[in-house]
Design a protein around this motif. Structure first.
Motif, PDB file in Angstrom:
ATOM      1  N   UNK A   1       2.359  17.455  -5.516  1.00 50.60           N
ATOM      2  CA  UNK A   1       2.008  17.279  -6.916  1.00 50.60           C
ATOM      3  C   UNK A   1       3.042  16.453  -7.650  1.00 50.60           C
ATOM      4  N   UNK A   2       2.595  15.847  -8.752  1.00 51.71           N
ATOM      5  CA  UNK A   2       3.457  14.987  -9.569  1.00 51.71           C
ATOM      6  C   UNK A   2       3.260  15.340 -11.036  1.00 51.71           C
ATOM      7  N   UNK A   3       4.364  15.344 -11.785  1.00 48.73           N
ATOM      8  CA  UNK A   3       4.286  15.419 -13.241  1.00 48.73           C
ATOM      9  C   UNK A   3       4.990  14.205 -13.838  1.00 48.73           C
ATOM     10  N   UNK A   4       4.613  13.859 -15.061  1.00 45.49           N
ATOM     11  CA  UNK A   4       5.164  12.667 -15.712  1.00 45.49           C
ATOM     12  C   UNK A   4       5.201  12.889 -17.210  1.00 45.49           C
ATOM     13  N   UNK A   5       6.208  12.316 -17.857  1.00 44.87           N
ATOM     14  CA  UNK A   5       6.293  12.308 -19.322  1.00 44.87           C
ATOM     15  C   UNK A   5       6.110  10.873 -19.802  1.00 44.87           C
TER      16      UNK A   5
ATOM     17  N   UNK B 155       0.835  -1.192   0.000  1.00 41.13           N
ATOM     18  CA  UNK B 155       0.000   0.000   0.000  1.00 41.13           C
ATOM     19  C   UNK B 155       0.874   1.249   0.000  1.00 41.13           C
ATOM     20  N   UNK B 156       0.505   2.219  -0.835  1.00 44.19           N
ATOM     21  CA  UNK B 156       1.108   3.543  -0.838  1.00 44.19           C
ATOM     22  C   UNK B 156      -0.012   4.553  -0.672  1.00 44.19           C
ATOM     23  N   UNK B 157       0.323   5.741  -0.171  1.00 42.76           N
ATOM     24  CA  UNK B 157      -0.697   6.790  -0.046  1.00 42.76           C
ATOM     25  C   UNK B 157      -0.044   8.149  -0.124  1.00 42.76           C
ATOM     26  N   UNK B 158      -0.478   8.946  -1.097  1.00 45.71           N
ATOM     27  CA  UNK B 158      -0.024  10.325  -1.216  1.00 45.71           C
ATOM     28  C   UNK B 158      -1.190  11.167  -1.732  1.00 45.71           C
ATOM     29  N   UNK B 159      -2.302  11.117  -0.981  1.00 47.01           N
ATOM     30  CA  UNK B 159      -3.509  11.859  -1.345  1.00 47.01           C
ATOM     31  C   UNK B 159      -3.863  11.588  -2.809  1.00 47.01           C
ATOM     32  N   UNK B 160      -4.213  12.630  -3.559  1.00 45.42           N
ATOM     33  CA  UNK B 160      -4.669  12.446  -4.947  1.00 45.42           C
ATOM     34  C   UNK B 160      -3.565  11.973  -5.871  1.00 45.42           C
ATOM     35  N   UNK B 161      -2.311  11.994  -5.420  1.00 44.68           N
ATOM     36  CA  UNK B 161      -1.190  11.493  -6.211  1.00 44.68           C
ATOM     37  C   UNK B 161      -0.977   9.987  -6.037  1.00 44.68           C
ATOM     38  N   UNK B 162      -1.774   9.331  -5.235  1.00 48.53           N
ATOM     39  CA  UNK B 162      -1.524   7.933  -4.878  1.00 48.53           C
ATOM     40  C   UNK B 162      -1.370   7.034  -6.100  1.00 48.53           C
ATOM     41  N   UNK B 163      -2.275   7.137  -7.065  1.00 50.90           N
ATOM     42  CA  UNK B 163      -2.216   6.258  -8.228  1.00 50.90           C
ATOM     43  C   UNK B 163      -0.974   6.471  -9.068  1.00 50.90           C
TER      44      UNK B 163
ATOM     45  N   UNK C 144     -15.313  12.899 -15.617  1.00 53.51           N
ATOM     46  CA  UNK C 144     -15.249  11.529 -15.092  1.00 53.51           C
ATOM     47  C   UNK C 144     -15.467  11.480 -13.595  1.00 53.51           C
ATOM     48  N   UNK C 145     -15.143  12.586 -12.905  1.00 49.35           N
ATOM     49  CA  UNK C 145     -15.118  12.705 -11.440  1.00 49.35           C
ATOM     50  C   UNK C 145     -13.794  12.169 -10.905  1.00 49.35           C
ATOM     51  N   UNK C 146     -13.643  12.132  -9.582  1.00 43.88           N
ATOM     52  CA  UNK C 146     -12.305  11.990  -9.005  1.00 43.88           C
ATOM     53  C   UNK C 146     -12.298  11.141  -7.732  1.00 43.88           C
ATOM     54  N   UNK C 147     -12.221   9.795  -7.871  1.00 47.98           N
ATOM     55  CA  UNK C 147     -11.944   8.959  -6.690  1.00 47.98           C
ATOM     56  C   UNK C 147     -10.455   9.105  -6.386  1.00 47.98           C
ATOM     57  N   UNK C 148     -10.126   9.768  -5.322  1.00 48.77           N
ATOM     58  CA  UNK C 148      -8.782  10.295  -5.090  1.00 48.77           C
ATOM     59  C   UNK C 148      -7.633   9.429  -5.626  1.00 48.77           C
ATOM     60  N   UNK C 149      -7.482   8.214  -5.108  1.00 49.00           N
ATOM     61  CA  UNK C 149      -6.333   7.381  -5.468  1.00 49.00           C
ATOM     62  C   UNK C 149      -6.449   6.762  -6.849  1.00 49.00           C
ATOM     63  N   UNK C 150      -7.631   6.802  -7.453  1.00 47.36           N
ATOM     64  CA  UNK C 150      -7.838   6.148  -8.750  1.00 47.36           C
ATOM     65  C   UNK C 150      -7.567   7.047  -9.939  1.00 47.36           C
ATOM     66  N   UNK C 151      -7.459   8.347  -9.715  1.00 42.98           N
ATOM     67  CA  UNK C 151      -7.315   9.282 -10.834  1.00 42.98           C
ATOM     68  C   UNK C 151      -6.008   9.094 -11.594  1.00 42.98           C
TER      69      UNK C 151
END
Length: 426
Positions: free
Chosen positions: A419-423, A89-97, A381-388
């Protein structure tokens, strides 16, 4: 083969999610495990992973019960994956996924594992409730008593107010403000108009409606609990309807509404990552590659307008490392927690003055907004925090795979000023 002497490419092989549902609607009677298992099983079936031993599965939930403490491992054990597949398990609020994807990707890049699944899930409908602190203490004291009389004596200390349940509050502990409350400050600070917010929200719904009609999501979603589409999507949304909605946070002078903010949501998503060698061995096509990612945080207690702006710093650092400019991308996916937060991000990128004020080395410049969230995003789509995170990575990988080449830029903000960014590249 010794993989420790080089960094390997990390391939995105697959994606799956269940439809996202507004809280207390279609998924009101299920919880995190049910949803995550459904998303995983859809991925397993689609990519013929039954009985496979994967390197690891990582993911998590922002809101979970105490019995969900080993959530992802429990979910893996209830799928048809080889039960020897480890999970965490990991958890970082809305960045979790997306943080889970970075975790798995790094292990693949370093040669520690060949394949893995990253994901996330959240149920707001099945929200955990705690007992009051006084009730908790009395129950613990009663457990220590040796006799029945002693236990009863402790129970006589209880008062009616002690039985009031404590529901988790949607607010930042450092400020006492909700995410929407902070973003209302952001909208005022950066002069983001109600009209611009509503227009962005409308475009998200229109883009997602068109994507559904074109069949874009047909292979991305496993039906669940009678849903085959995200039930927050409003096909009949118009700018006139959005304009009639009352402010949701600042009732007097606010511009954030239920229409230009994401609602509380239930849902789960996951993506399959692997080395090129593993994908070839399994006969699975490579959709795209994760090439760079950056995590950042920002001070938001004194500067309360900053809560959801940490991706600005992540983007600057990531682009420097990649040797790219913000304009070097074919698609942009910016998580639409609120229309105002997306618009503030774009405005700061475009302004040397605002970028300098925020503490950025330079402004990154404007992007082609026709390349932004082209299949709709979180406002639709809406926003289930860890699933986004899983939803957005899946969409970007499919866009690039269908195009055949190119680069995608992802930005996801989170509670706690992170926050997270990705390429992603093809």
């Amino acid at each position: 083969m010794n993989n420790h002497d080089k960094i390997r490419k990390v391939a995105i092989i697959g994606y799956n999610r269940i439809p996202f549902a507004r809280a207390n609607t279609a998924y009101a009677k299920v919880g995190n495990q049910d949803m995550m298992i459904a998303a995983l099983n859809g991925l397993i079936d689609k990519y013929k992973l039954k009985g496979k031993l994967l390197g690891e599965v990582a993911g998590g939930a922002v809101i979970k019960h105490t019995y969900d403490s080993n959530l992802i491992r429990e979910c893996v054990m209830k799928t048809s994956l080889d039960p020897a597949t480890p999970a965490c398990d990991l958890q970082q609020a809305c960045d979790t996924g997306i943080e889970s994807a970075i975790y798995i990707a790094n292990k693949i890049a370093l040669g520690q594992i060949e394949s893995g699944i990253a994901g996330g899930v959240d149920s707001i409908s099945d929200i955990p409730m705690a007992v009051s602190e006084n009730l908790r203490k009395i129950l613990l004291d009663a457990r220590q008593e040796k006799s029945l009389g002693g236990k009863i004596k402790q129970f006589f200390k209880l008062r009616p107010k002690d039985f009031t349940p404590l529901v988790p509050r949607n607010e930042e502990s450092q400020t006492g403000l909700s995410m929407g409350g902070h973003t209302e400050i952001t909208a005022k600070y950066y002069k983001i108009s109600r009209e611009d917010q509503d227009n962005l929200a409308l475009k998200s719904h229109l883009n997602m409606s068109k994507a559904y009609d074109e069949g874009f999501f047909d292979d991305m979603i496993t039906p669940f609990q009678g849903l085959d589409k995200d039930n927050n999507l409003r096909r009949d949304s118009t700018i006139e309807k959005l304009a009639k909605l009352p402010p949701a946070f600042d009732k007097t002078n606010g511009t954030l509404t239920a229409g230009n903010s994401t609602p509380l949501t239930d849902g789960a998503s996951c993506i399959l990552l692997a080395s090129e060698e593993w994908a070839k061995e399994q006969g699975l096509p490579i959709l795209a590659y994760i090439t760079f990612a950056e995590v950042a945080a920002i001070e938001y207690v004194k500067n309360q307008q900053n809560l959801l702006l940490a991706p600005l710093f992540a983007a600057s650092r990531m682009l420097d490392k990649a040797g790219l400019t913000l304009q070097d991308f074919d698609y942009y996916e910016i998580h639409e927690a609120f229309a105002a937060q997306v618009l503030a991000t774009l405005k700061i990128w475009e302004s040397p003055e605002l970028s300098k004020e925020l503490g950025l080395k330079k402004s990154l410049g404007a992007i082609d907004r026709n390349k932004l969230n082209v299949k709709g995003s979180s406002l639709a789509a809406a926003h289930p925090f860890a699933a986004t995170g899983g939803r957005i990575i899946g969409v970007m990988a499919k866009l690039l795979n269908e195009k055949g080449s190119g680069r995608g830029f992802i930005s996801i903000c989170a509670a706690g000023g992170q926050g997270i960014t990705m390429i992603i590249e093809k």
